[in-house]
Design an enzyme around this catalytic site. Structure first.
Site, mmCIF file in Angstrom:
data_model
loop_
_atom_site.group_PDB
_atom_site.id
_atom_site.type_symbol
_atom_site.label_atom_id
_atom_site.label_comp_id
_atom_site.label_asym_id
_atom_site.label_seq_id
_atom_site.Cartn_x
_atom_site.Cartn_y
_atom_site.Cartn_z
ATOM 1 N NE ARG A 1 67.311 16.687 85.918
ATOM 2 C CZ ARG A 1 67.165 18.003 86.015
ATOM 3 N NH1 ARG A 1 66.845 18.561 87.160
ATOM 4 N NH2 ARG A 1 67.323 18.758 84.956
ATOM 5 C CD GLU B 1 64.060 29.711 83.914
ATOM 6 O OE1 GLU B 1 63.556 29.151 82.928
ATOM 7 O OE2 GLU B 1 64.779 29.121 84.721
ATOM 8 N NE ARG C 1 69.816 28.232 84.715
ATOM 9 C CZ ARG C 1 69.477 26.987 84.447
ATOM 10 N NH1 ARG C 1 69.797 26.441 83.290
ATOM 11 N NH2 ARG C 1 68.824 26.279 85.331
ATOM 12 C CG HIS D 1 63.627 25.354 88.056
ATOM 13 N ND1 HIS D 1 62.972 24.161 88.324
ATOM 14 C CD2 HIS D 1 64.275 25.176 86.897
ATOM 15 C CE1 HIS D 1 63.227 23.307 87.361
ATOM 16 N NE2 HIS D 1 64.024 23.882 86.481
ATOM 17 C CG ASN E 1 71.422 28.325 80.496
ATOM 18 O OD1 ASN E 1 72.267 27.641 81.068
ATOM 19 N ND2 ASN E 1 70.117 28.059 80.551
#
Ligand code: ADP
Length: 405
Positions: free
Chosen positions: A241, A384, A91, A180, A7
């Protein structure tokens, strides 16, 4: 099969070596500050103490070479030779409208990922850099792209269109994509598999609350709506964020503070969210500690975070016309009983009642609803990397069975 999962961020690489048969992580690590004078590597074999090293790594290629070196360090029983790695799962954050599933990476896929640079300028360039570097290092194994957006391809048009002139959707593909996806997919599958529940007719709401956060409404096992949008900026309050804001605030600020586009971008992505609200930290653990000491702004930040999540749960209960289960996952969702309680409290009208003791004690896959709760509530740890590894293994096997692929 032993699968390497990668990733890549702009200056970091997270990696795991996974045995897909046993569903175990053999080794994992994180390289940070790639390109800086000293990069930092944290590398950890299963059941062993993590090793931390500082070393200069000028780019993703150098970082991946170092990772391979560490993976094969003497005395490790997990990997004796590079040839034991049977595939690499990457990813990739944004698959645009093109990728509904994971794919074997060839030149066409690389150029499609490149074409999505426009709509994912922060994520897709480092993802592709990582793919190219890994292909050079491991040229003889299949490389597979697993997209964060793929699970959300089932979202219906009325949920993915923004109310802006339709030609902008047609010309630039401006729409809700959602992110996600591997996490929402994984925890929903755990719910179906572990509890023996049927997908058809099911209504789930999954809350992935980590540094980034999103909530997804899942109908019949498929994503129906999700809080992140065209980019991962929309929706919940996150570490740094903003999540949802009135777009007019930006016009106002650009004029008042003479902000450039880059300033606005940094403001909303790096200086907002929990960090912006509290003026102290974007990390939930730090905020909860300060809030407990009575810090007013940290308390407010936590309140805004929980209220936003509660609103999304309510709106998705409306979108689904009810709900069978609410699922918490991600660093905050899995570990913070206080946040779960604050989000679920006063949702009894919608049929959600927590059992406080079960909530406090939750560890791993746990039911935390009260007996009288109409909607079940679970904590389900996400994985994940396992989703990426399993997809990579499946695609690698299929590609070997079709020699022309
Ligand atoms: P990422 O999105 O980077 O994968 P994680 O899913 O690991 O992040 O979540 C990180 C967040 O989880 C941080 O805000 C961290 O403070 C929070 N977190 C982890 N453990 C706890 C805990 N016990 N209580 C509250 N928050 C926690």
């Amino acid at each position: 099969m032993k699968i390497l999962v990668i990733n890549c961020g702009s200056s970091s690489i997270k990696y795991q070596l996974i045995n897909t048969k046993e569903k175990t992580t053999l080794c994992k690590g994180l390289v940070e500050r790639i390109g800086a004078v000293t990069s930092i590597i944290r590398h950890e074999f299963a059941k062993e103490k993590p090793v931390k090293k500082s070393i200069a790594l000028e780019n993703h290629s150098a970082a991946l070479s170092k990772i391979m070196e560490l993976l094969m360090e003497a005395d490790n029983e997990h990997l004796h030779d590079v040839s034991e790695i049977e595939a690499v799962g990457h990813r990739v954050v944004h698959g645009g409208e093109l990728f509904k599933d994971s794919v074997l990476i060839d030149e066409d896929v690389e150029s499609a990922i490149e074409q999505a640079f426009d709509i994912a300028p922060l994520h897709n360039p480092p993802n592709l850099q990582g793919i190219r570097a890994a292909k050079k290092l491991l040229p003889n194994v299949p490389h597979v792209a697993v997209f964060d957006t793929a699970f959300h391809h089932s979202i219906p048009q009325h949920a993915y269109l923004y109310a802006i002139p339709n030609r902008l959707y047609r010309r630039y593909k401006i729409r809700r994509y959602g992110f996600h996806g591997t996490s929402h997919y994984y925890v929903s599958r755990e719910y179906f598999n572990v509890l023996g529940k049927k997908k058809m007719g099911s209504k789930l709401i999954t809350c992935h609350l980590g540094n980034g956060g999103s909530i997804t409404a899942i109908k019949d096992g498929n994503s129906y709506d999700t809080s992140m949008g065209f980019t991962p900026l929309e929706g919940l309050v996150m570490g740094t964020r903003s999540g949802d804001i009135d777009p007019s605030i930006l016009f106002f600020l650009i004029e008042k503070e003479e902000l450039s586009l880059a300033n606005v971008h940094a403001l909303l992505n790096k200086h907002s969210g929990l960090l912006g609200l509290s003026g102290y930290a974007g990390d939930m653990r730090d905020l909860l500690e300060e809030a407990e000491q009575g810090d007013r702004r940290c308390t407010e930040a936590v309140d805004v975070f929980c209220y936003r999540a509660k609103k999304y749960i309510g709106s998705y209960m409306a979108a689904l016309n009810g709900g069978d289960a609410l699922i918490f996952t991600g660093g905050i969702g899995e570990n913070s009983a206080i946040i779960r309680r604050k989000i679920v409290e006063n949702l009894s009208y919608l049929g959600l009642e927590l059992d406080d003791k079960k909530n406090e004690k939750a560890k791993g896959f746990s039911a935390i609803h009260a007996i009288e709760s109409k909607v079940e509530i679970y904590v389900i740890p996400t994985n994940e990397e396992l989703v990426i590894a399993i997809d990579a293994a499946k695609i690698a096997i299929a590609s070997q069975q079709t020699p022309w692929a």
